[in-house]
Write a protein that holds these residues in place. Structure first.
Motif, PDB file in Angstrom:
ATOM      1  N   ALA A 139       6.243  11.170 -12.260  1.00 49.36           N
ATOM      2  CA  ALA A 139       6.692   9.777 -12.236  1.00 49.36           C
ATOM      3  C   ALA A 139       6.701   9.233 -10.820  1.00 49.36           C
ATOM      4  N   VAL A 140       7.142  10.074  -9.867  1.00 53.28           N
ATOM      5  CA  VAL A 140       7.173   9.652  -8.456  1.00 53.28           C
ATOM      6  C   VAL A 140       5.756   9.371  -7.963  1.00 53.28           C
ATOM      7  N   ILE A 141       4.824  10.265  -8.321  1.00 52.66           N
ATOM      8  CA  ILE A 141       3.428  10.090  -7.900  1.00 52.66           C
ATOM      9  C   ILE A 141       2.870   8.785  -8.423  1.00 52.66           C
ATOM     10  N   ILE A 142       3.152   8.505  -9.701  1.00 54.58           N
ATOM     11  CA  ILE A 142       2.634   7.279 -10.314  1.00 54.58           C
ATOM     12  C   ILE A 142       3.228   6.044  -9.645  1.00 54.58           C
ATOM     13  N   CYS A 143       4.511   6.088  -9.343  1.00 55.20           N
ATOM     14  CA  CYS A 143       5.157   4.946  -8.682  1.00 55.20           C
ATOM     15  C   CYS A 143       4.579   4.719  -7.287  1.00 55.20           C
ATOM     16  N   ILE A 144       4.356   5.810  -6.568  1.00 52.82           N
ATOM     17  CA  ILE A 144       3.743   5.685  -5.240  1.00 52.82           C
ATOM     18  C   ILE A 144       2.359   5.080  -5.356  1.00 52.82           C
ATOM     19  N   ALA A 145       1.604   5.550  -6.353  1.00 56.55           N
ATOM     20  CA  ALA A 145       0.255   5.036  -6.567  1.00 56.55           C
ATOM     21  C   ALA A 145       0.287   3.548  -6.893  1.00 56.55           C
ATOM     22  N   ALA A 146       1.285   3.140  -7.675  1.00 59.25           N
ATOM     23  CA  ALA A 146       1.403   1.719  -8.021  1.00 59.25           C
ATOM     24  C   ALA A 146       1.591   0.883  -6.765  1.00 59.25           C
ATOM     25  N   GLY A 147       2.387   1.419  -5.813  1.00 60.97           N
ATOM     26  CA  GLY A 147       2.581   0.707  -4.557  1.00 60.97           C
ATOM     27  C   GLY A 147       1.301   0.614  -3.757  1.00 60.97           C
ATOM     28  N   LEU A 148       0.534   1.688  -3.780  1.00 63.77           N
ATOM     29  CA  LEU A 148      -0.747   1.681  -3.076  1.00 63.77           C
ATOM     30  C   LEU A 148      -1.697   0.673  -3.672  1.00 63.77           C
ATOM     31  N   VAL A 149      -1.735   0.605  -5.007  1.00 62.63           N
ATOM     32  CA  VAL A 149      -2.637  -0.324  -5.670  1.00 62.63           C
ATOM     33  C   VAL A 149      -2.245  -1.757  -5.383  1.00 62.63           C
ATOM     34  N   SER A 150      -0.926  -2.038  -5.331  1.00 67.93           N
ATOM     35  CA  SER A 150      -0.494  -3.409  -5.071  1.00 67.93           C
ATOM     36  C   SER A 150      -0.923  -3.870  -3.693  1.00 67.93           C
ATOM     37  N   GLY A 151      -1.125  -2.918  -2.771  1.00 69.83           N
ATOM     38  CA  GLY A 151      -1.584  -3.275  -1.439  1.00 69.83           C
ATOM     39  C   GLY A 151      -3.063  -3.085  -1.256  1.00 69.83           C
ATOM     40  N   LEU A 152      -3.772  -3.100  -2.345  1.00 74.05           N
ATOM     41  CA  LEU A 152      -5.211  -2.822  -2.332  1.00 74.05           C
ATOM     42  C   LEU A 152      -6.002  -3.793  -1.478  1.00 74.05           C
ATOM     43  N   TYR A 153      -5.606  -5.064  -1.485  1.00 73.57           N
ATOM     44  CA  TYR A 153      -6.426  -6.087  -0.843  1.00 73.57           C
ATOM     45  C   TYR A 153      -6.582  -5.850   0.656  1.00 73.57           C
ATOM     46  N   ALA A 154      -5.613  -5.152   1.249  1.00 75.21           N
ATOM     47  CA  ALA A 154      -5.669  -4.917   2.693  1.00 75.21           C
ATOM     48  C   ALA A 154      -6.569  -3.732   3.025  1.00 75.21           C
ATOM     49  N   GLN A 155      -7.037  -3.052   1.984  1.00 75.21           N
ATOM     50  CA  GLN A 155      -7.855  -1.879   2.206  1.00 75.21           C
ATOM     51  C   GLN A 155      -9.314  -2.184   1.900  1.00 75.21           C
ATOM     52  N   ASN A 156     -10.167  -1.375   2.431  1.00 71.84           N
ATOM     53  CA  ASN A 156     -11.594  -1.554   2.198  1.00 71.84           C
ATOM     54  C   ASN A 156     -12.109  -0.403   1.349  1.00 71.84           C
ATOM     55  N   ILE A 157     -11.482  -0.238   0.182  1.00 72.46           N
ATOM     56  CA  ILE A 157     -11.863   0.842  -0.720  1.00 72.46           C
ATOM     57  C   ILE A 157     -13.080   0.423  -1.524  1.00 72.46           C
ATOM     58  N   SER A 158     -14.060   1.288  -1.623  1.00 70.27           N
ATOM     59  CA  SER A 158     -15.236   0.984  -2.427  1.00 70.27           C
ATOM     60  C   SER A 158     -15.667   2.234  -3.170  1.00 70.27           C
ATOM     61  N   GLY A 159     -16.412   2.027  -4.249  1.00 69.79           N
ATOM     62  CA  GLY A 159     -16.854   3.175  -5.021  1.00 69.79           C
ATOM     63  C   GLY A 159     -17.806   2.790  -6.140  1.00 69.79           C
ATOM     64  N   ILE A 160     -18.478   3.794  -6.668  1.00 74.24           N
ATOM     65  CA  ILE A 160     -19.376   3.625  -7.807  1.00 74.24           C
ATOM     66  C   ILE A 160     -19.022   4.715  -8.823  1.00 74.24           C
ATOM     67  N   VAL A 161     -18.783   4.300 -10.069  1.00 79.01           N
ATOM     68  CA  VAL A 161     -18.437   5.245 -11.122  1.00 79.01           C
ATOM     69  C   VAL A 161     -19.468   5.155 -12.243  1.00 79.01           C
ATOM     70  N   ASN A 162     -20.045   6.271 -12.616  1.00 75.78           N
ATOM     71  CA  ASN A 162     -20.952   6.343 -13.766  1.00 75.78           C
ATOM     72  C   ASN A 162     -20.142   6.762 -14.991  1.00 75.78           C
ATOM     73  N   TYR A 163     -20.305   6.029 -16.083  1.00 75.78           N
ATOM     74  CA  TYR A 163     -19.613   6.351 -17.329  1.00 75.78           C
ATOM     75  C   TYR A 163     -20.627   6.692 -18.419  1.00 75.78           C
ATOM     76  N   ARG A 164     -20.247   7.631 -19.243  1.00 76.28           N
ATOM     77  CA  ARG A 164     -21.043   8.013 -20.416  1.00 76.28           C
ATOM     78  C   ARG A 164     -20.337   7.463 -21.658  1.00 76.28           C
ATOM     79  N   GLY A 165     -21.045   6.610 -22.404  1.00 74.86           N
ATOM     80  CA  GLY A 165     -20.478   6.036 -23.610  1.00 74.86           C
ATOM     81  C   GLY A 165     -21.012   6.747 -24.843  1.00 74.86           C
ATOM     82  N   GLU A 166     -20.103   7.152 -25.730  1.00 74.14           N
ATOM     83  CA  GLU A 166     -20.498   7.873 -26.939  1.00 74.14           C
ATOM     84  C   GLU A 166     -19.691   7.390 -28.137  1.00 74.14           C
TER      85      GLU A 166
END
Length: 245
Positions: free
Chosen positions: A8-35
């Motif tokens: 629960a603590v990890i998730i709450c910390i992560a939520a705080g990180l996500v809320s401050g996302l705009y100040a970060q320059n995070i980028s990524g590419i995710v491939n998904y397999r649909g079945e």
């Protein structure tokens, strides 16, 4: 108990990180397999075979198409506050007359967290400004997808029926994006499970080359339509098809 508390603590910390996302320059590419889900295919075939009005030859042909359906590939690109999810069209195979695919759709989605917009692109009906707000119930159930520890979340407001949708997200990648219109969790969604299909991340590339990121924005915002207008147009198309039969 301690493990659940730590989760629960990890998730709450992560939520705080996500809320401050705009100040970060995070980028990524995710491939998904649909079945398509096997249970869905099985139930579809049972219903098909129980219909006495459909010729046996048609039943056999359709059953083969569903049983032999090949997975679909999708890509999610994200950078900062923006993401773009799209279907990857496969090379044509002349030996396969028709591929049912994954039933996860061909629609693209553009998301902007700063403007709080999500735009659905439909080749036949245009660009739709969505007003979808997903409410998730986050649980302490966890599993590994690849090297990432993921937590289970359940789609609470069942807009499209009573069947639940399950998302598996990882706080280890602190962005709130995911495939299709699924987003808003304190971590990247690596898997979606619905009654009909599943979408599972097969490859995650963080901070890729800028040239590899594909984020398509709406070119003409004046042509954006509302969800209400989209539903109206879709209904008109269905009625026209019904009348032409």
């Amino acid at each position: 108990m301690i493990k659940k508390l730590l989760s629960a603590v990890i998730i709450c910390i992560a939520a705080g990180l996500v809320s401050g996302l705009y100040a970060q320059n995070i980028s990524g590419i995710v491939n998904y397999r649909g079945e398509m889900n096997k249970k869905y295919v099985d139930s579809f075939v049972v219903a098909l075979n129980s219909n006495k009005e459909i010729p046996m030859s048609t039943k056999q042909a359709v059953t083969r198409m569903y049983r032999d359906a090949t997975p679909d590939t999708y890509i999610l690109s994200f950078k900062g506050a923006e993401s773009y999810y799209y279907y990857v069209k496969p090379l044509e195979d002349e030996t396969v007359p028709y591929n049912v695919g994954s039933k996860a759709g061909l629609t693209s989605y553009y998301t902007n967290n700063k403007t709080k917009e999500m735009i659905m692109t439909n080749s036949g009906l245009g660009d739709v400004l969505m007003n979808k707000n997903i409410k998730w119930d986050i649980t302490q159930t966890s599993k590994k997808i690849g090297k990432y520890t993921c937590y289970k979340a359940i789609f609470a407001n069942q807009t499209y029926g009573k069947k639940k949708t399950v998302a598996w997200f990882t706080p280890e990648i602190s962005v709130n994006f995911g495939p299709k219109y699924y987003k808003g969790l304190p971590g990247l969604i690596l898997q979606i499970e619905t009654q009909m299909f599943s979408l599972t991340a097969t490859k995650v590339t963080l901070n890729p080359n800028e040239s590899d990121l594909k984020i398509e924005r709406v070119k003409n915002r004046k042509q954006l339509i509302s969800m209400e207008e989209y539903s109206k147009r879709a209904t008109e198309i269905r009625e026209n098809h019904r009348k032409q039969r």
